[in-house]
Motif scaffolding. Sequence first.
Motif, PDB file in Angstrom:
ATOM      1  N   GLY A 222      -4.562  -3.562 -16.053  1.00  0.00           N
ATOM      2  CA  GLY A 222      -5.760  -2.943 -15.505  1.00  0.00           C
ATOM      3  C   GLY A 222      -6.515  -3.828 -14.532  1.00  0.00           C
ATOM      4  O   GLY A 222      -7.453  -3.374 -13.874  1.00  0.00           O
ATOM      5  N   HIS A 223      -6.103  -5.091 -14.421  1.00  0.00           N
ATOM      6  CA  HIS A 223      -6.755  -6.031 -13.506  1.00  0.00           C
ATOM      7  C   HIS A 223      -6.279  -5.760 -12.083  1.00  0.00           C
ATOM      8  O   HIS A 223      -5.132  -5.364 -11.863  1.00  0.00           O
ATOM      9  CB  HIS A 223      -6.393  -7.462 -13.924  1.00  0.00           C
ATOM     10  N   THR A 224      -7.153  -5.972 -11.099  1.00  0.00           N
ATOM     11  CA  THR A 224      -6.801  -5.783  -9.692  1.00  0.00           C
ATOM     12  C   THR A 224      -6.918  -7.106  -8.946  1.00  0.00           C
ATOM     13  O   THR A 224      -7.900  -7.839  -9.122  1.00  0.00           O
ATOM     14  CB  THR A 224      -7.716  -4.740  -9.020  1.00  0.00           C
ATOM     15  N   VAL A 225      -5.917  -7.417  -8.131  1.00  0.00           N
ATOM     16  CA  VAL A 225      -5.964  -8.592  -7.264  1.00  0.00           C
ATOM     17  C   VAL A 225      -5.810  -8.118  -5.824  1.00  0.00           C
ATOM     18  O   VAL A 225      -5.432  -6.974  -5.558  1.00  0.00           O
ATOM     19  CB  VAL A 225      -4.855  -9.606  -7.610  1.00  0.00           C
ATOM     20  N   ALA A 226      -6.134  -8.989  -4.884  1.00  0.00           N
ATOM     21  CA  ALA A 226      -6.039  -8.629  -3.467  1.00  0.00           C
ATOM     22  C   ALA A 226      -5.354  -9.750  -2.702  1.00  0.00           C
ATOM     23  O   ALA A 226      -5.438 -10.925  -3.087  1.00  0.00           O
ATOM     24  CB  ALA A 226      -7.433  -8.377  -2.884  1.00  0.00           C
ATOM     25  N   TYR A 227      -4.671  -9.364  -1.641  1.00  0.00           N
ATOM     26  CA  TYR A 227      -4.091 -10.352  -0.732  1.00  0.00           C
ATOM     27  C   TYR A 227      -4.635 -10.046   0.655  1.00  0.00           C
ATOM     28  O   TYR A 227      -4.384  -8.976   1.222  1.00  0.00           O
ATOM     29  CB  TYR A 227      -2.562 -10.284  -0.724  1.00  0.00           C
ATOM     30  N   ALA A 228      -5.428 -10.969   1.197  1.00  0.00           N
ATOM     31  CA  ALA A 228      -6.049 -10.784   2.516  1.00  0.00           C
ATOM     32  C   ALA A 228      -5.361 -11.699   3.511  1.00  0.00           C
ATOM     33  O   ALA A 228      -5.124 -12.877   3.229  1.00  0.00           O
ATOM     34  CB  ALA A 228      -7.542 -11.095   2.454  1.00  0.00           C
ATOM     35  N   GLU A 229      -5.063 -11.163   4.691  1.00  0.00           N
ATOM     36  CA  GLU A 229      -4.338 -11.932   5.705  1.00  0.00           C
ATOM     37  C   GLU A 229      -4.992 -11.749   7.062  1.00  0.00           C
ATOM     38  O   GLU A 229      -5.311 -10.636   7.472  1.00  0.00           O
ATOM     39  CB  GLU A 229      -2.873 -11.481   5.758  1.00  0.00           C
ATOM     40  N   THR A 230      -5.206 -12.882   7.745  1.00  0.00           N
ATOM     41  CA  THR A 230      -5.738 -12.878   9.104  1.00  0.00           C
ATOM     42  C   THR A 230      -4.747 -13.610  10.000  1.00  0.00           C
ATOM     43  O   THR A 230      -3.657 -13.989   9.554  1.00  0.00           O
ATOM     44  CB  THR A 230      -7.106 -13.587   9.167  1.00  0.00           C
TER      45      THR A 230
END
Length: 280
Positions: A222-230
């Motif tokens: 149920g946990h959410t993670v994110a991957y942000a890329e610039t």
Amino acid sequence: MPPRRAVTGRSQEPRQRFVEELRLLRAQKGDSLRQLGDVLGWDWSLFGKMESGQTIGGPEVAEALDQHYGTPGLLLTLWELAAADPTQFKERYRRYMTLERGAVGLWQYSVSRPPGLLQTDEYARDALAGGGFTDQELNQQVEARTGRRKLLDGEGPPPFRAILSEAVLRTSLCDAQAWREQLEHLAESSERPNIVLHVLPFGAGPHSLTGTDVMFLRLPDGHTVAYAETDVGGELIEETSRVERLHRAYDAVRDMALPPAESRKFITRMLEEMPCEPST
């Protein structure tokens, strides 16, 4: 002020030096991980992951730790060095790929290229060709990227929602046929029951994710993670408060985007606008 650490070959590795400093400072302070979490307001497990090297956290966490330990600027500087370490990007991305394979839900915002999960073989090859790979390495990279599509296939695939900036659909490949195939693949994918595509037109105006590709993964617990890329690199974000801020930004962009049916028509119009292939 804690005594200055000796500079050793091991401690010159940015990520490892950051980890060592975190452990030493907490040991000197006498805090448990739970006490640290209670005092600073983050889940204590984040600090455990930082001290084990699984993540380096975010700059605001390093600043809070500097204040807590009375080491103004030290941990933030070490964090910046660790974040800039080329090996750090590879480690974060490897962990991200592991998490992606087990995700039960995915959603993404794409700035200028189709999501990796929806790229055709030819698009992936063209996108990766400038990376300085040998032919063998390029083939391996293409296989690795396009192999991710299997995640959305098979029985009971996870739901995937993607918002595509109009720039994604306007930044074509030099090979017109390969670009047509990519657009056709997007159009076909939008009709699959587990895939929802939105197009964000240029006319929607500026927003908080301009210039940032971001993918969210909902994990089995149920946990959410994110991957942000610039343009300068990527970061795996596991801290709940940071993920929530990004999620709110994503929701705001989704509200600005076209609904799925209109988005499908938009992609179809892009295909119709392409010049016809010369008859043979």
